[in-house]
Write a protein that holds these residues in place. Sequence first.
Motif, PDB file in Angstrom:
ATOM      1  N   SER A 159       0.835  -1.195   0.000  1.00  0.00           N
ATOM      2  CA  SER A 159       0.000   0.000   0.000  1.00  0.00           C
ATOM      3  C   SER A 159       0.872   1.247   0.000  1.00  0.00           C
ATOM      4  O   SER A 159       1.738   1.409   0.853  1.00  0.00           O
ATOM      5  N   ARG A 160       0.618   2.151  -0.954  1.00  0.00           N
ATOM      6  CA  ARG A 160       1.349   3.417  -0.983  1.00  0.00           C
ATOM      7  C   ARG A 160       0.796   4.397   0.037  1.00  0.00           C
ATOM      8  O   ARG A 160       1.523   5.237   0.556  1.00  0.00           O
ATOM      9  N   ASP A 218      -3.321  -0.511  -3.355  1.00  0.00           N
ATOM     10  CA  ASP A 218      -2.740   0.223  -4.475  1.00  0.00           C
ATOM     11  C   ASP A 218      -3.364  -0.240  -5.780  1.00  0.00           C
ATOM     12  O   ASP A 218      -3.658  -1.425  -5.971  1.00  0.00           O
ATOM     13  N   ASP A 257       4.023   6.332   0.693  1.00  0.00           N
ATOM     14  CA  ASP A 257       5.304   5.655   0.441  1.00  0.00           C
ATOM     15  C   ASP A 257       6.165   5.642   1.695  1.00  0.00           C
ATOM     16  O   ASP A 257       7.392   5.820   1.632  1.00  0.00           O
ATOM     17  N   GLU A 309       1.347  13.488  -6.542  1.00  0.00           N
ATOM     18  CA  GLU A 309       0.939  12.120  -6.237  1.00  0.00           C
ATOM     19  C   GLU A 309      -0.539  11.995  -5.878  1.00  0.00           C
ATOM     20  O   GLU A 309      -1.165  10.984  -6.177  1.00  0.00           O
TER      21      GLU A 309
END
Length: 274
Positions: A7-8, A33, A68, A83
């Motif tokens: 998972s980001r 994600d 991240d 992002e």
Amino acid sequence: MSAPRPSRLRADRLSVAYGARTVLDGTDLDIPDRAITAIVGPNGCGKSTLLRAMGRVLAPRSGAVLLDGEPVHRRPTRTVAHELGLLPQTNAVPEQLTVADLVARGRYPHRGAFGRWTRTDQDAVDEALAATGMDALASRAVDELSGGQRQRAWIAMTLAQQTPILLLDEPTTYLDLAHRIEVLRLLRILNDERGVTVVMVLHDLHEACRYADHVVAMRDGEVVAHGEPGDVVTPELVEDVFGVACSIVPDPVSGAPLVIPLDPDREPAESSAE
């Protein structure tokens, strides 16, 4: 079978308060994600607060939103805007701002030090206008549009930002049935063809089940269940979270859970056949 992607975006023991009122208290949640996640729950349960904290609009009282692995609130605004694209629930624009100018604002994170407008910027705006059916209204002032048209203009601005993660707070608000379906199908296409991660707050359980891969159910500021729609949306959960007795049947088209509310004050009609 490929291993699941890490998972980001995730909430890590996230607590958010408005003054003395705590809305989220130690919330943990991983956003899958390259999937579509729908957050559902009754009014005032903390759905929008969670989304706004993930979008860096609300600062946490404790805990963090991690992008991240780094706290999103500690990263520069422009870096995060590359992002994360955020469509808030309520929006205001300067008087007489045109649709095209509003959508062009979505290109802000990509503009260089001198703010030069490029062919890439124009193509992104044109594509977003076309995708939302707003190209014919590009020269109109936003404040002259209907509620549904304004909503589509804001969605176009978010799409023009071209981020790998989209956070949308009630994106189908004010839209009629045809345009609701268009927006949800567009999000499905962005996910399927470009791998865009979508997180959206929805009120309609059927739409959440039909268009999302992952459903998060909230109540009183807590995540009470999350997972695939068929695992989350059960009669027990709907009654517990929404206070509504229901039956769940498969959608005849998609196979997704379809919620049929039950009326406790009415007896089933007697059959006329003997």
